[in-house]
Design a protein around this motif. Structure first.
Motif, PDB file in Angstrom:
ATOM      1  N   GLY A 144     -20.213  75.448  23.851  1.00 27.51           N
ATOM      2  CA  GLY A 144     -18.781  75.624  24.076  1.00 27.51           C
ATOM      3  C   GLY A 144     -18.402  77.071  24.298  1.00 27.51           C
ATOM      4  N   TRP A 145     -19.098  77.961  23.610  1.00 32.01           N
ATOM      5  CA  TRP A 145     -18.859  79.402  23.767  1.00 32.01           C
ATOM      6  C   TRP A 145     -19.184  79.832  25.197  1.00 32.01           C
ATOM      7  CZ3 TRP A 145     -21.914  83.481  25.182  1.00 32.01           C
ATOM      8  CH2 TRP A 145     -21.445  84.767  24.885  1.00 32.01           C
ATOM      9  N   HIS A 146     -20.320  79.361  25.718  1.00 32.25           N
ATOM     10  CA  HIS A 146     -20.703  79.713  27.094  1.00 32.25           C
ATOM     11  C   HIS A 146     -19.650  79.222  28.090  1.00 32.25           C
ATOM     12  CE1 HIS A 146     -24.602  81.338  26.138  1.00 32.25           C
ATOM     13  NE2 HIS A 146     -24.966  80.230  25.506  1.00 32.25           N
ATOM     14  N   LEU A 147     -19.195  77.988  27.904  1.00 37.15           N
ATOM     15  CA  LEU A 147     -18.201  77.428  28.817  1.00 37.15           C
ATOM     16  C   LEU A 147     -16.880  78.202  28.736  1.00 37.15           C
ATOM     17  CD1 LEU A 147     -18.633  73.558  28.477  1.00 37.15           C
ATOM     18  CD2 LEU A 147     -19.553  75.073  30.230  1.00 37.15           C
ATOM     19  N   ARG A 148     -16.460  78.551  27.532  1.00 39.16           N
ATOM     20  CA  ARG A 148     -15.179  79.248  27.365  1.00 39.16           C
ATOM     21  C   ARG A 148     -15.204  80.616  28.031  1.00 39.16           C
ATOM     22  NH1 ARG A 148     -10.497  80.119  28.007  1.00 39.16           N
ATOM     23  NH2 ARG A 148      -9.088  80.862  26.389  1.00 39.16           N
ATOM     24  N   LEU A 188     -22.989  86.119  33.969  1.00 35.55           N
ATOM     25  CA  LEU A 188     -23.145  85.363  35.208  1.00 35.55           C
ATOM     26  C   LEU A 188     -23.619  83.943  34.923  1.00 35.55           C
ATOM     27  CD1 LEU A 188     -22.981  85.309  38.249  1.00 35.55           C
ATOM     28  CD2 LEU A 188     -25.291  86.275  38.362  1.00 35.55           C
ATOM     29  N   ALA A 189     -24.501  83.794  33.931  1.00 34.76           N
ATOM     30  CA  ALA A 189     -24.949  82.456  33.543  1.00 34.76           C
ATOM     31  C   ALA A 189     -23.772  81.648  32.997  1.00 34.76           C
ATOM     32  CB  ALA A 189     -26.068  82.556  32.501  1.00 34.76           C
ATOM     33  N   ASN A 190     -22.918  82.299  32.192  1.00 30.12           N
ATOM     34  CA  ASN A 190     -21.747  81.611  31.649  1.00 30.12           C
ATOM     35  C   ASN A 190     -20.811  81.139  32.766  1.00 30.12           C
ATOM     36  OD1 ASN A 190     -22.651  82.107  29.051  1.00 30.12           O
ATOM     37  ND2 ASN A 190     -21.473  83.991  28.843  1.00 30.12           N
ATOM     38  N   LEU A 191     -20.636  81.994  33.748  1.00 30.92           N
ATOM     39  CA  LEU A 191     -19.764  81.650  34.880  1.00 30.92           C
ATOM     40  C   LEU A 191     -20.332  80.466  35.654  1.00 30.92           C
ATOM     41  CD1 LEU A 191     -17.374  82.190  36.773  1.00 30.92           C
ATOM     42  CD2 LEU A 191     -18.802  83.890  37.953  1.00 30.92           C
ATOM     43  N   LEU A 192     -21.625  80.522  35.959  1.00 31.05           N
ATOM     44  CA  LEU A 192     -22.262  79.439  36.707  1.00 31.05           C
ATOM     45  C   LEU A 192     -22.244  78.132  35.918  1.00 31.05           C
ATOM     46  CD1 LEU A 192     -25.331  81.367  38.194  1.00 31.05           C
ATOM     47  CD2 LEU A 192     -23.234  80.678  39.381  1.00 31.05           C
ATOM     48  N   MET A 193     -22.470  78.226  34.602  1.00 27.57           N
ATOM     49  CA  MET A 193     -22.431  77.029  33.759  1.00 27.57           C
ATOM     50  C   MET A 193     -21.045  76.391  33.797  1.00 27.57           C
ATOM     51  SD  MET A 193     -24.695  78.221  30.451  1.00 27.57           S
ATOM     52  CE  MET A 193     -24.280  76.765  29.480  1.00 27.57           C
ATOM     53  N   TYR A 194     -20.005  77.219  33.724  1.00 24.46           N
ATOM     54  CA  TYR A 194     -18.641  76.684  33.746  1.00 24.46           C
ATOM     55  C   TYR A 194     -18.342  76.018  35.086  1.00 24.46           C
ATOM     56  CZ  TYR A 194     -13.602  76.502  34.206  1.00 24.46           C
ATOM     57  OH  TYR A 194     -12.329  76.077  34.437  1.00 24.46           O
ATOM     58  N   VAL A 195     -18.747  76.647  36.183  1.00 27.01           N
ATOM     59  CA  VAL A 195     -18.471  76.097  37.511  1.00 27.01           C
ATOM     60  C   VAL A 195     -19.179  74.751  37.693  1.00 27.01           C
ATOM     61  CG1 VAL A 195     -18.835  76.441  39.989  1.00 27.01           C
ATOM     62  CG2 VAL A 195     -18.047  78.345  38.575  1.00 27.01           C
ATOM     63  N   VAL A 196     -20.461  74.687  37.297  1.00 25.38           N
ATOM     64  CA  VAL A 196     -21.223  73.439  37.426  1.00 25.38           C
ATOM     65  C   VAL A 196     -20.625  72.361  36.525  1.00 25.38           C
ATOM     66  CG1 VAL A 196     -23.462  72.340  37.051  1.00 25.38           C
ATOM     67  CG2 VAL A 196     -23.354  74.609  38.088  1.00 25.38           C
ATOM     68  N   TRP A 197     -20.303  72.729  35.272  1.00 25.53           N
ATOM     69  CA  TRP A 197     -19.760  71.757  34.324  1.00 25.53           C
ATOM     70  C   TRP A 197     -18.394  71.238  34.779  1.00 25.53           C
ATOM     71  CZ3 TRP A 197     -15.326  72.048  31.228  1.00 25.53           C
ATOM     72  CH2 TRP A 197     -15.219  71.041  30.258  1.00 25.53           C
TER      73      TRP A 197
END
Length: 270
Positions: free
Chosen positions: A30-34, A66-75
């Motif tokens: 959840g932290w990564h997505l936020r 950048l990983a957090n951003l990509l994870m949010y976009v994919v999710w």
């Protein structure tokens, strides 16, 4: 027949990885997505302790921005299942590339390949707690890919050095702090190649690099390091990682406990 066996093998590895994503959730998910959402909405990376109200005025580095951003976009576009498939494909691709290399140069008989496959299944089961939707999978893939690049060049010395290597490190430095492992491996490799150049009798079976080739590798490696300083956090990326000495989480957060801590995970130790 052989292709069918290995297709089934990789499907089996993929099923383990995908099942792991649904059987185990990273507490940081959840932290990564936020933070990915914050970066997406603000079009900027965070420098302040946004949610750490107990540490007012403290600056902070998101070494996985950048990983957090990509994870949010994919999710947000494909949901949890799409993100799970993506993160299952990362280690699976690493296993596939490493095996292709090993089968080509070392394990050419099917019997030895099967033994290697059994060992890899055991290794994957041992690493399950560290897989799933976990950002460190990016460094797992990056490190495997880098080792293959170096070993391929070690075998075929006629190849041109990979001038695109700085692109790999620039991207890696914005995805996960494990890029430091990659730089460490590259440094060790350069030291060994330098030793082989000045003392070729140490490794007589392999032709040492020419002076020009060795200089090219030094140049590529130097540029690879410099570009990691050109990320949005610049030098703060290094100062943050080297100054971070708080190891409280190592002994109190379940996912970071070593396997010999109670409750003991005997299977993982084996």
């Amino acid at each position: 027949m052989k292709k069918i066996i290995w297709t089934l093998f990789y499907l089996f590895l993929f099923s383990i990885l995908l099942y792991n994503s649904f059987g185990y959730l990273d507490p940081d998910f959840g932290w990564h997505l936020r933070f990915g959402e914050i970066i997406w909405q603000t079009k900027n990376i965070p420098h302040d302790q946004i949610f750490m109200w107990t540490l007012p005025g403290k600056t902070w580095v998101d070494h996985e921005w950048l990983a957090n951003l990509l994870m949010y976009v994919v999710w947000s576009t494909g949901g949890y299942i799409t993100l799970s498939v993506l993160f299952a494909l990362l280690p699976l691709t690493a296993f596939f590339l490493v095996n292709n290399f090993l089968f080509k140069y070392f394990f050419k008989r099917l019997e030895t390949q099967v033994v290697l496959a059994v060992i890899e299944i055991g290794a994957l089961l041992a690493m399950k707690p560290h897989f799933g939707i976990r950002v460190q999978e990016i460094s797992f893939f990056g490190l495997a890919f880098l080792l293959l690049i170096l070993q391929n060049y070690f075998i075929d010395r006629t190849k041109l050095p990979p001038w695109w290597l700085p692109i790999l490190f620039y991207s890696w430095a914005m995805l996960h702090a494990g890029f430091l492992l990659g730089l460490g491996v590259l440094f060790i490799w350069l030291v060994l190649e330098t030793i082989f150049y000045f003392f070729p009798q140490i490794y007589p079976t392999t032709k040492s690099l020419t002076k020009d080739r060795l200089f090219q590798w030094y140049l590529i490696s130097g540029i690879s390091f410099i570009v990691t300083l050109l990320t949005p956090y610049g030098l703060k990326l290094y100062s943050f990682l080297f100054e971070y000495k708080d190891n409280f989480y190592v002994t109190h957060i379940q996912e970071w406990l070593p396997p010999y801590k109670f409750p003991i995970n005997y299977g993982q130790i084996a």
